[in-house]
Scaffold this motif. Structure first.
Motif, PDB file in Angstrom:
ATOM      1  N   SER A  49       0.845  -1.189   0.000  1.00  0.00           N
ATOM      2  CA  SER A  49       0.000   0.000   0.000  1.00  0.00           C
ATOM      3  C   SER A  49       0.887   1.247   0.000  1.00  0.00           C
ATOM      4  CB  SER A  49      -0.902   0.002   1.236  1.00  0.00           C
ATOM      5  OG  SER A  49      -0.127   0.196   2.411  1.00  0.00           O
ATOM      6  N   TYR A  50       0.240   2.388  -0.160  1.00  0.00           N
ATOM      7  CA  TYR A  50       0.974   3.648  -0.172  1.00  0.00           C
ATOM      8  C   TYR A  50       1.699   3.868   1.149  1.00  0.00           C
ATOM      9  CZ  TYR A  50       1.879   8.647  -0.195  1.00  0.00           C
ATOM     10  OH  TYR A  50       2.485   9.872  -0.110  1.00  0.00           O
ATOM     11  N   GLU A  51       1.035   3.593   2.242  1.00  0.00           N
ATOM     12  CA  GLU A  51       1.631   3.798   3.568  1.00  0.00           C
ATOM     13  C   GLU A  51       2.823   2.863   3.792  1.00  0.00           C
ATOM     14  OE1 GLU A  51       1.075   6.282   5.587  1.00  0.00           O
ATOM     15  OE2 GLU A  51      -0.418   7.015   4.160  1.00  0.00           O
ATOM     16  N   GLU A  52       2.703   1.619   3.329  1.00  0.00           N
ATOM     17  CA  GLU A  52       3.822   0.672   3.477  1.00  0.00           C
ATOM     18  C   GLU A  52       5.018   1.110   2.627  1.00  0.00           C
ATOM     19  OE1 GLU A  52       1.809  -2.839   2.226  1.00  0.00           O
ATOM     20  OE2 GLU A  52       1.263  -3.444   4.260  1.00  0.00           O
ATOM     21  N   ALA A  53       4.746   1.559   1.401  1.00  0.00           N
ATOM     22  CA  ALA A  53       5.828   2.036   0.532  1.00  0.00           C
ATOM     23  C   ALA A  53       6.471   3.289   1.107  1.00  0.00           C
ATOM     24  CB  ALA A  53       5.290   2.311  -0.870  1.00  0.00           C
ATOM     25  N   LYS A  54       5.654   4.158   1.681  1.00  0.00           N
ATOM     26  CA  LYS A  54       6.170   5.374   2.310  1.00  0.00           C
ATOM     27  C   LYS A  54       7.050   5.027   3.506  1.00  0.00           C
ATOM     28  CE  LYS A  54       4.453   9.783   3.997  1.00  0.00           C
ATOM     29  NZ  LYS A  54       3.278  10.591   4.306  1.00  0.00           N
ATOM     30  N   ALA A  55       6.646   4.034   4.281  1.00  0.00           N
ATOM     31  CA  ALA A  55       7.460   3.585   5.415  1.00  0.00           C
ATOM     32  C   ALA A  55       8.767   2.962   4.934  1.00  0.00           C
ATOM     33  CB  ALA A  55       6.671   2.601   6.270  1.00  0.00           C
ATOM     34  N   LEU A  56       8.708   2.240   3.826  1.00  0.00           N
ATOM     35  CA  LEU A  56       9.917   1.622   3.276  1.00  0.00           C
ATOM     36  C   LEU A  56      10.911   2.693   2.834  1.00  0.00           C
ATOM     37  CD1 LEU A  56      11.371  -0.995   2.442  1.00  0.00           C
ATOM     38  CD2 LEU A  56      10.201  -0.820   0.245  1.00  0.00           C
ATOM     39  N   VAL A  57      10.430   3.699   2.113  1.00  0.00           N
ATOM     40  CA  VAL A  57      11.317   4.784   1.665  1.00  0.00           C
ATOM     41  C   VAL A  57      11.782   5.618   2.850  1.00  0.00           C
ATOM     42  CG1 VAL A  57      11.439   6.880   0.241  1.00  0.00           C
ATOM     43  CG2 VAL A  57      10.286   4.859  -0.630  1.00  0.00           C
ATOM     44  N   GLY A  58      10.982   5.671   3.896  1.00  0.00           N
ATOM     45  CA  GLY A  58      11.332   6.441   5.079  1.00  0.00           C
ATOM     46  C   GLY A  58      12.428   5.825   5.928  1.00  0.00           C
ATOM     47  N   HIS A  59      12.745   4.559   5.694  1.00  0.00           N
ATOM     48  CA  HIS A  59      13.849   3.932   6.439  1.00  0.00           C
ATOM     49  C   HIS A  59      15.155   4.598   6.026  1.00  0.00           C
ATOM     50  CE1 HIS A  59      16.728   0.891   7.735  1.00  0.00           C
ATOM     51  NE2 HIS A  59      15.792   0.525   8.601  1.00  0.00           N
ATOM     52  N   PRO A  60      16.015   4.965   6.981  1.00  0.00           N
ATOM     53  CA  PRO A  60      17.233   5.711   6.643  1.00  0.00           C
ATOM     54  C   PRO A  60      18.151   5.020   5.632  1.00  0.00           C
ATOM     55  CG  PRO A  60      16.883   5.742   9.004  1.00  0.00           C
ATOM     56  CD  PRO A  60      15.858   4.816   8.432  1.00  0.00           C
ATOM     57  N   LEU A  61      18.344   3.722   5.761  1.00  0.00           N
ATOM     58  CA  LEU A  61      19.231   3.027   4.819  1.00  0.00           C
ATOM     59  C   LEU A  61      18.657   3.008   3.409  1.00  0.00           C
ATOM     60  CD1 LEU A  61      20.507   0.018   6.965  1.00  0.00           C
ATOM     61  CD2 LEU A  61      21.723   2.103   6.332  1.00  0.00           C
ATOM     62  N   VAL A  62      17.358   2.814   3.313  1.00  0.00           N
ATOM     63  CA  VAL A  62      16.714   2.804   1.998  1.00  0.00           C
ATOM     64  C   VAL A  62      16.772   4.198   1.378  1.00  0.00           C
ATOM     65  CG1 VAL A  62      14.547   2.417   0.766  1.00  0.00           C
ATOM     66  CG2 VAL A  62      15.224   0.866   2.599  1.00  0.00           C
ATOM     67  N   ALA A  63      16.532   5.229   2.177  1.00  0.00           N
ATOM     68  CA  ALA A  63      16.588   6.602   1.658  1.00  0.00           C
ATOM     69  C   ALA A  63      17.990   6.942   1.160  1.00  0.00           C
ATOM     70  CB  ALA A  63      16.143   7.588   2.728  1.00  0.00           C
ATOM     71  N   VAL A  64      18.994   6.586   1.921  1.00  0.00           N
ATOM     72  CA  VAL A  64      20.372   6.845   1.489  1.00  0.00           C
ATOM     73  C   VAL A  64      20.693   6.052   0.225  1.00  0.00           C
ATOM     74  CG1 VAL A  64      22.801   6.504   2.116  1.00  0.00           C
ATOM     75  CG2 VAL A  64      21.219   7.488   3.768  1.00  0.00           C
ATOM     76  N   PHE A  65      20.236   4.807   0.175  1.00  0.00           N
ATOM     77  CA  PHE A  65      20.448   3.986  -1.022  1.00  0.00           C
ATOM     78  C   PHE A  65      19.793   4.628  -2.242  1.00  0.00           C
ATOM     79  CE2 PHE A  65      18.699   0.758  -3.879  1.00  0.00           C
ATOM     80  CZ  PHE A  65      19.873   0.228  -4.367  1.00  0.00           C
ATOM     81  N   LEU A  66      18.561   5.092  -2.103  1.00  0.00           N
ATOM     82  CA  LEU A  66      17.869   5.724  -3.226  1.00  0.00           C
ATOM     83  C   LEU A  66      18.572   7.006  -3.661  1.00  0.00           C
ATOM     84  CD1 LEU A  66      14.135   5.178  -2.258  1.00  0.00           C
ATOM     85  CD2 LEU A  66      15.432   4.027  -4.054  1.00  0.00           C
ATOM     86  N   LEU A  67      19.059   7.786  -2.706  1.00  0.00           N
ATOM     87  CA  LEU A  67      19.804   9.001  -3.055  1.00  0.00           C
ATOM     88  C   LEU A  67      21.100   8.658  -3.799  1.00  0.00           C
ATOM     89  CD1 LEU A  67      19.341  11.103   0.189  1.00  0.00           C
ATOM     90  CD2 LEU A  67      18.184  11.417  -2.005  1.00  0.00           C
ATOM     91  N   LEU A  68      21.730   7.569  -3.397  1.00  0.00           N
ATOM     92  CA  LEU A  68      22.944   7.116  -4.076  1.00  0.00           C
ATOM     93  C   LEU A  68      22.636   6.672  -5.502  1.00  0.00           C
ATOM     94  CD1 LEU A  68      25.944   6.723  -3.495  1.00  0.00           C
ATOM     95  CD2 LEU A  68      25.429   4.421  -2.731  1.00  0.00           C
ATOM     96  N   VAL A  69      21.561   5.931  -5.675  1.00  0.00           N
ATOM     97  CA  VAL A  69      21.146   5.502  -7.016  1.00  0.00           C
ATOM     98  C   VAL A  69      20.870   6.720  -7.890  1.00  0.00           C
ATOM     99  CG1 VAL A  69      19.314   4.364  -8.330  1.00  0.00           C
ATOM    100  CG2 VAL A  69      20.236   3.263  -6.302  1.00  0.00           C
ATOM    101  N   ILE A  70      20.151   7.686  -7.350  1.00  0.00           N
ATOM    102  CA  ILE A  70      19.821   8.890  -8.116  1.00  0.00           C
ATOM    103  C   ILE A  70      21.088   9.653  -8.489  1.00  0.00           C
ATOM    104  CG2 ILE A  70      18.750  11.178  -7.961  1.00  0.00           C
ATOM    105  CD1 ILE A  70      16.607   9.800  -6.154  1.00  0.00           C
ATOM    106  N   GLY A  71      21.958   9.893  -7.513  1.00  0.00           N
ATOM    107  CA  GLY A  71      23.172  10.658  -7.772  1.00  0.00           C
ATOM    108  C   GLY A  71      24.071  10.018  -8.814  1.00  0.00           C
ATOM    109  N   VAL A  72      24.314   8.736  -8.672  1.00  0.00           N
ATOM    110  CA  VAL A  72      25.214   8.047  -9.601  1.00  0.00           C
ATOM    111  C   VAL A  72      24.593   7.954 -10.991  1.00  0.00           C
ATOM    112  CG1 VAL A  72      26.393   5.863 -10.090  1.00  0.00           C
ATOM    113  CG2 VAL A  72      26.390   6.779  -7.775  1.00  0.00           C
ATOM    114  N   SER A  73      23.293   7.652 -11.068  1.00  0.00           N
ATOM    115  CA  SER A  73      22.667   7.505 -12.386  1.00  0.00           C
ATOM    116  C   SER A  73      22.562   8.848 -13.111  1.00  0.00           C
ATOM    117  CB  SER A  73      21.305   6.833 -12.274  1.00  0.00           C
ATOM    118  OG  SER A  73      20.441   7.601 -11.479  1.00  0.00           O
ATOM    119  N   VAL A  74      22.265   9.914 -12.389  1.00  0.00           N
ATOM    120  CA  VAL A  74      22.201  11.233 -13.038  1.00  0.00           C
ATOM    121  C   VAL A  74      23.595  11.659 -13.493  1.00  0.00           C
ATOM    122  CG1 VAL A  74      21.748  13.694 -12.642  1.00  0.00           C
ATOM    123  CG2 VAL A  74      20.085  11.996 -11.908  1.00  0.00           C
ATOM    124  N   TYR A  75      24.603  11.407 -12.693  1.00  0.00           N
ATOM    125  CA  TYR A  75      25.969  11.762 -13.087  1.00  0.00           C
ATOM    126  C   TYR A  75      26.419  10.948 -14.304  1.00  0.00           C
ATOM    127  CZ  TYR A  75      30.949  12.791 -12.818  1.00  0.00           C
ATOM    128  OH  TYR A  75      32.233  13.189 -13.110  1.00  0.00           O
TER     129      TYR A  75
END
Length: 124
Positions: A49-75
Motif C-alpha cells: 500500500s501507499y503507507e507501506e511504501a512510504k514507510a519503506l522509503v522512510g527507512h534511513p538506509l533505503v533513503a540513502v540507497f535511493l539518493l545514491l542511485v539517483i546521484g550516480v545515475s544522473v551523473y
C-alpha cells in the motif's frame, strides 16, 4: 592530429578523455551493483500500500540507497550526454549551448528527485 605527448597524457579533442572514460566505466560498474539493489527494492515495494511504501522509503538506509542511485545515475547520464556534443557538433556555439543545457537539466532532475526522496523520508 594527436602528437605523441597528447597520446601519452591521454588528452583528446576536449583535453580530458582519460578521466571521462574512467568515470563512465566506474559509474557504469557501480550502477550494475546499485541496479541489483534497486530491483530488490522495487520487488519489496511491489504490491504494498501507499503507507507501506512510504514507510519503506522512510527507512534511513533505503533513503540513502535511493539518493545514491539517483546521484550516480544522473551523473552517469550527464557524462554520457556530454559526449554527444563533444563528438558530433562541429560548431563551438552549439557544442557549448548543448553542454550548458545538459548541465542545467542534470542539476534540475537530480534536485527534484532528491527533494522527492527526502520529503518522503522525513515524513512530508
Amino acid at each position: 592530429m594527436k602528437t605523441p605527448i597528447k597520446i601519452t597524457r591521454g588528452l583528446g579533442e576536449v583535453h580530458h578523455g582519460t578521466e571521462h572514460h574512467w568515470m563512465m566505466r566506474l559509474t557504469a560498474a557501480f550502477l550494475v551493483i546499485l541496479g541489483l539493489g534497486f530491483v530488490a527494492f522495487v520487488i519489496a515495494a511491489a504490491g504494498s500500500s501507499y503507507e507501506e511504501a512510504k514507510a519503506l522509503v522512510g527507512h534511513p538506509l533505503v533513503a540513502v540507497f535511493l539518493l545514491l542511485v539517483i546521484g550516480v545515475s544522473v551523473y552517469h547520464t550527464y557524462l554520457g550526454a556530454t559526449t554527444i556534443p563533444e563528438d558530433y557538433f562541429q560548431n563551438q556555439l552549439y557544442r557549448t549551448l548543448t553542454k550548458i543545457v545538459n548541465s542545467f537539466a542534470a542539476i534540475v532532475v537530480c534536485a527534484a528527485l532528491f527533494f522527492a526522496v527526502l520529503k518522503v523520508a522525513f515524513g512530508g
